[in-house]
Design an enzyme around this catalytic site. Sequence first.
Site, short mmCIF file in Angstrom:
data_model
loop_
_atom_site.label_atom_id
_atom_site.label_comp_id
_atom_site.label_asym_id
_atom_site.label_seq_id
_atom_site.Cartn_x
_atom_site.Cartn_y
_atom_site.Cartn_z
N GLU A 454 -3.74 14.34 -7.27
CA GLU A 454 -4.91 14.73 -8.08
C GLU A 454 -4.53 15.68 -9.21
O GLU A 454 -5.03 15.56 -10.33
CB GLU A 454 -5.98 15.36 -7.18
CG GLU A 454 -6.53 14.44 -6.10
CD GLU A 454 -7.27 13.24 -6.65
OE1 GLU A 454 -7.52 13.20 -7.87
OE2 GLU A 454 -7.60 12.34 -5.86
N HIS A 560 -7.41 1.38 -8.86
CA HIS A 560 -6.68 1.75 -7.64
C HIS A 560 -5.89 0.57 -7.10
O HIS A 560 -4.75 0.73 -6.66
CB HIS A 560 -7.65 2.27 -6.58
CG HIS A 560 -8.19 3.63 -6.88
ND1 HIS A 560 -9.37 3.82 -7.58
CD2 HIS A 560 -7.73 4.87 -6.59
CE1 HIS A 560 -9.60 5.12 -7.70
NE2 HIS A 560 -8.63 5.78 -7.11
#
Length: 952
Positions: A454, A560
């Site tokens: 992240e 993703h």
Amino acid sequence: MLRARRWFLAPLVLALGVLASGCDGSFDSIDGDDGPPPPVTLVVSQAWVHDHQGDGSGGGASGGAEVQARLASLQREVGRLRQETRTGWVGTQDDVTGYLADLSGGSWAGTPAAFMDDYGPALFGTDSSVIRLGEPDSVTVPGIVTTSATQAVGDVPVQDARLVFTARDARLTGVRGRLFPDLTVSTTPVLTAEQAQARAEQISGGRATSAPSLIVLPRGAGVLAWLVTVAAPADGGGTTPLTGGDYYVDATTGDVLSVAPVSGEGRVALPTFRPRTVATRRAAARSVGAARAGAPDPRDVEVTGTNPIGGELKGHGLQTDNGVALVDTTTPWYDAATGDGVIETFDAAKVRDSSDLPGKRVVSPSTTIRDGEEIAAHALSRDVVDYYESLGRDSWDGQGGTLRSSVHFGPSDYCNSMFTTSTNPPQMVYGNPCTTGDGAQEVTEVEIDTAGHEITHGVTDTTAGLKYTGQSGALNEAFSDYFGNVIGNRVKGTDSVAIFEGGCTGYTAETLFCTRNPDGSLSLRYMLNGNDFDDYLRVLDPGFRLQYLGYSGQDHGGVHYNSAIWNNALWSIRVQLAKIDNEPGNDSPLAQAFDRAVYGALATRLGPTSGFLDARAAVEQVIIDSQLDPVVLRVAREVFDANKICAGCPDTGELGGDPVYTSPATQLHPVVSGDSVAWLDVSGSDDIFGYAASTHLGGATPTLGSRSDVVEVGFAGDALLTFDANGRITRYAPDGSSTLLDQPPANDAVAAGLAGSDAGGAWVSAQGVSYVDAAGQVTSTKIGGLQGDTVTGLGAGDGIVGIGTDGGKVLLWQPGSAPRQVGQLDGAVIDVAAYGEKVVAVDDSGTAALFTTDGQSFQLSGSATPFGVTMNDQYVVWAEAKGPLKAGVAGGVSNYPDTDLYLASLASGKIYDIVPEGGQQGFPSLSGDRLVWQDAAFGGDDVLTAEVPDDL
């Protein structure tokens, strides 16, 4: 059923002299008698050539006069540069501007500014006067000095306009990026910053997190806008946190031009269109004691705690009168005078939406931190920035910025973590351990691979700025996966191929986040997944309206899923290099050198819309520039080739039609009237709203409208209709004049959609439903008998309007008479088509049914998707679900349906699969026998067309 020529997107290659020879009719011999072929000096963008060749001036295969002139100029200037430097420069044309996107392979003595003054106008569209050079960087890529330059109009930066210059030994060796020529917009705003902020907060229902800033959007002569970052509230149920949005507010008119998400996870806050009370911004005070700049705060203490996945963690805190605060001032970039540069951790357990982040600062009664997620977020943040410091980067943003984390955000079914720039400062946000109706899904969200992943999104945001859609979005995710795993392995001392295995500690059975790997372990993802470019998940972007109605955004085009391709390639290279060293990845000099090359590519060579081929070229060029062991380049090239990340390597399969437009930008919801085609062109900075784009079939260059806030487009005869984010229905006549037709209740208009046809168009209005015919005459009517229903679908054709509601009602309206109900479906009607005395409706259960005015009804399908329906006097065409969409990146099948275009013949009653090709197709539009649709065949959202036979 429909067949057309196959369209290849492999780049065209021009050799020195070929274009010039073509102009005077002479070509070099190709029989080999005249020696070897000339060197390749210009790689031409076939997408740009295709989109600009139809200017009516002829020019044959190489395009029209505009194309010939541009290519000749580029070729001539690259040739001059090669001749003057006696080095092998090669230019690659940009898909958007038609100037260069990359120049490499040579050596030129001089400064970036001097180069731009000499060669910039011809190669990049402008000279040095419009760029602002940053500080040279000699650390990111060892042995190479990189200098970033941003384009500006006066002092106002231009969005997504940047060049990166590379140099060795004071000689320029490469230029990469994109500039926009001829921007002349005034940079004096009419709207104040306070007015822009109030507008953004009003339309979003959120709260601005920092002062607005001016930016120029590169369209035409430029559009001056205020950029306002808004933190969004929770959704209507108050349970699902939303990310914020970047709102671009026209600095002259106050219109919202576009909205873009500000983090890779969660859902962006979409405009509500309802007036809201402007919230008072809250001031967040930091309590950091005075200390000497460059040294830690004297109150620094060591803190310890238990990792949620086991083991002890250590970090730094501050001893205060109230206890020990989780504030780490021992970073190399801590500034005691301002308090910036710290690592700090907050508890967001009582935060209900992102506008209230970060929450409450964690303060412990002792140096033992009892909450495992608090100590983990704090300690792991330091591990991540320490890794980037080893690469020469000052914190996540490269500027020594504060790294803030909040834990316990959202309900237990939030099941997510994110790095968001909607807060000030930007920060990490961790959800609670995920729990669904099937029970606990993980041990914790706060795990080192997750932290590395992240926070790397923050690194990407402040370097390449990769957009979160399509291939650029897949790269964005993959770089985070790669460095998340590199950092995780380094911290844990492992050589794992799995990502987020720590969050699965103790699990033996698979869960939502813990899936079985080839070696039997459990993790979220596995880097060596075996996927190549042929396994790309080709899904459509459903657009704003369907997201507004609650449908899936399909993972922003599968970012993703498709990250698996780049993951597999990069980690395969790393593993092979470690094997050559006969060392684990953490200890292999070759693997470590490759890590730095990957970081150098991300930080210095890529831009917002870069794709897989761009990323390959960037990695290879950094390897060359860094003068790494030749084996690194050899292994990288072998693996990239094996993974089909090479020009012309991916197999796109057979296409169902001819391309109308296939540029790198996203094209949504095409419509057709006669030989005119229009669509919503979503700019690189926005995946919500866009520009009205239109063209004539036959290769004409598309034109873009001047506004970037368009939600939907449609035709009313030859006139183009648009519905924009400010709630306006505008008619654009063929002569270029425009008329504001209506400003209806925007929420209702978004839900129903804008219906168009070659006879007229319709929309939901304050009066009920309005219709504009081909001549521009508007008729409105009230709709009786809805009994509380909301109109959620409209269709128009042959002078009538079909209407569908969320209660399943299907109505037909002939302008000049009253609407009447002609049918009823079980689910909410999403898509409607109408023609003559017939209406076709598709509901959210997958039923597609035909209704006639004499009371007859026919079910066409039980597996229709909400990806549009259209009809004419002979046929009905809709998007049919064919089962799960197959793709290697999804483990064979995805969560999204494979969709084909189905056709029902009104004469014979037969149903045909007319576009059975791979990937999703949807949003069809018919005019006569001409069909256009949105297609994912190229791994994006493109517009295709074909003629429908008249004898089916």
